[in-house]
Design an enzyme around this catalytic site. Structure first.
Site, short mmCIF file in Angstrom:
data_model
loop_
_atom_site.label_atom_id
_atom_site.label_comp_id
_atom_site.label_asym_id
_atom_site.label_seq_id
_atom_site.Cartn_x
_atom_site.Cartn_y
_atom_site.Cartn_z
N LYS A 1 0.85 -1.20 0.00
CA LYS A 1 0.00 0.00 0.00
C LYS A 1 0.88 1.25 0.00
O LYS A 1 2.09 1.17 0.29
CB LYS A 1 -0.91 -0.02 1.23
CG LYS A 1 -0.15 0.07 2.56
CD LYS A 1 -1.04 -0.27 3.74
CE LYS A 1 -0.26 -0.16 5.04
NZ LYS A 1 -0.93 -0.83 6.16
N TYR B 1 16.21 30.59 7.32
CA TYR B 1 15.04 31.29 7.89
C TYR B 1 15.10 31.35 9.41
O TYR B 1 15.43 30.36 10.06
CB TYR B 1 13.75 30.56 7.51
CG TYR B 1 13.35 30.66 6.06
CD1 TYR B 1 13.09 31.90 5.47
CD2 TYR B 1 13.21 29.52 5.29
CE1 TYR B 1 12.71 31.98 4.14
CE2 TYR B 1 12.83 29.60 3.96
CZ TYR B 1 12.58 30.83 3.39
OH TYR B 1 12.20 30.91 2.08
C1 LIG Z 1 -0.21 -1.80 6.86
C2 LIG Z 1 -0.79 -3.07 7.26
C3 LIG Z 1 0.01 -4.21 7.43
C4 LIG Z 1 1.52 -4.18 7.38
O1 LIG Z 1 2.00 -3.57 8.54
P1 LIG Z 1 3.56 -3.58 8.90
O2 LIG Z 1 3.63 -3.02 10.25
O3 LIG Z 1 4.22 -2.71 7.88
O4 LIG Z 1 4.01 -4.98 8.80
C5 LIG Z 1 -0.63 -5.42 7.67
N1 LIG Z 1 -1.98 -5.48 7.77
C6 LIG Z 1 -2.77 -4.40 7.66
C7 LIG Z 1 -4.24 -4.54 7.80
C8 LIG Z 1 -2.21 -3.16 7.41
O5 LIG Z 1 -2.99 -2.08 7.31
#
Ligand SMILES: *Cc1c(COP(=O)(O)O)cnc(C)c1O
Length: 388
Positions: A38, A271
């Protein structure tokens, strides 16, 4: 769009990614492997990461939205893809057309998905999401909600147009240390297995894929691996568990020195003048700023890696550039390469200083930073995510 510009770029080490996958695969034995890609694979490039996982024989991918899933399909990714988040009803037909699996998180969505699948005249593959303590998405099943939860899940599984292939839950504390976190995780897992069993008994058939192990659970709770593991961060090689398991960081964020000037003592830099030189100081400007994903919160607090060791970043980080103290860095000149984070300057240190986690830093690397994909020490692909 391709880019040859060596302004600021992110090297994505495909060999490290492949190495991490192999190591994790070996670790989890017979469990299937779902790679979480994702958010553009946490900033690494979901198409490239998915391609490698597909070539390596991974079993499943997960993304957060229909758009992310379709992007993979349009780029030749054929393996199963699970959407972890919600999909608007208008996109259900697209999911069926592209053979994308949808997570089902509540009764209202189950009914919507079923109606739309029927209307499209197809079957939507689903994985049921159980809320065992993350308190985010999924059927609530804890305590007095057990019966209602199981009933709701079975109802969804029996709706026309839906094919329930899997069931999953998500741990909230599996990557936290201490007895309390461990007890919480064990409770989540125990509840999940109880829900699975009750549903399978009532439905008279097993779910093909029961899964719950994210990064923390892959690292610390082997009993939770079940049919399939679901790590993200570990795959990319960050965090303390990656280190313990001997995994390698996949992304290194690099830049080059644009210009160098030497200022007298007492000169205000950038800045707000929050930094004043304490002596004659040789200051480099590097073309990376918060618009590239280098958090302004890191201003005046972090170091970058140079050929002559760590160089302190000084003054406020600007939108497109920032300053670095190169006073004793004799081998660093205009054009020299600087590592913002990577194998030499750990992202974990940067994340600590910024008060965040490595996830946020790699996700933040913005689209104007080209990704260079490295295999056998050669750049095999360059991608700039700006409109071509
Ligand atoms: C993002 C996510 C993962 C992976 O999480 P990590 O901590 O990167 O291993 C797994 N399951 C769900 C439902 C997620 O949203």
């Amino acid at each position: 769009m391709e880019s040859d510009l060596r302004r600021t770029w992110a090297n994505i080490d495909l060999d490290a990614l492949g190495f991490n996958y192999d190591k994790l695969r070996e670790r989890v034995g017979n469990a299937k492997f779902l790679g979480v890609v994702k958010a553009d694979a946490y900033g690494h490039g979901s198409v490239q990461v998915a391609r490698l996982l597909q070539d390596k024989g991974a079993d499943y991918l997960a993304v957060s939205s229909a758009d992310e899933a379709v992007e993979l399909r349009l780029n030749g990714i054929k393996m199963p893809i699970l959407i972890l988040g919600h999909t608007p009803r208008e996109q259900v037909k697209t999911l069926i057309d592209y053979d994308i699996t949808q997570g089902v998180t509540c009764r209202a969505k189950a009914v919507e998905y079923s109606e739309e699948a029927m209307r499209a005249g197809g079957i939507l593959k689903i994985h049921i999401k159980v809320d065992t303590g993350m308190s985010r998405l999924g059927y609530l099943c804890d305590g007095e909600m057990f019966e209602t939860g199981v009933e709701g899940i079975c109802e969804a599984c029996n709706l026309p147009g839906l094919e329930s292939e899997g069931i999953f839950t998500h741990f909230a504390l599996s990557d936290e240390e201490g007895d309390e976190a461990e007890a919480y995780t064990r409770h989540q897992f125990e509840l999940f297995t109880r829900v699975c069993k009750a549903c399978e008994e009532r439905l008279g058939r097993p779910f093909a894929l029961k899964h719950c192990a994210n990064t923390g659970a892959v690292a610390k709770y082997p009993e939770t691996w079940l049919d399939m593991v679901r790590p993200g961060l570990l795959l990319y090689g960050y965090g303390e568990y990656a280190k313990k398991l001997g995994l390698k960081p996949v992304m290194s964020l690099k830049t080059t020195v644009s210009t160098i000037k030497t200022y007298p003592e007492g000169t205000a830099i950038s800045y707000g003048g929050i930094y004043k030189t304490a002596k004659r100081t040789r200051v480099g400007v590097v073309p990376i700023g918060y618009a590239d994903g280098l958090f302004r919160a890191l201003s005046n607090k972090c170091c970058f890696a140079t050929a002559d060791g760590p160089a302190p970043q000084i003054g406020k980080i600007c939108m497109d550039m920032c300053m670095v103290d190169l006073t004793d860095k004799k081998n660093v000149d205009v054009g020299s390469e600087i590592e913002i984070f990577g194998p030499t300057n750990p992202i974990e240190t940067m994340a600590d200083i910024a008060g965040t986690i490595p996830y946020e830093l790699t996700c933040a690397v913005s689209k104007r930073v080209p990704r260079f994909y490295i295999k056998d020490n050669k750049v095999v692909e360059r991608e700039l995510l700006l409109r071509g």
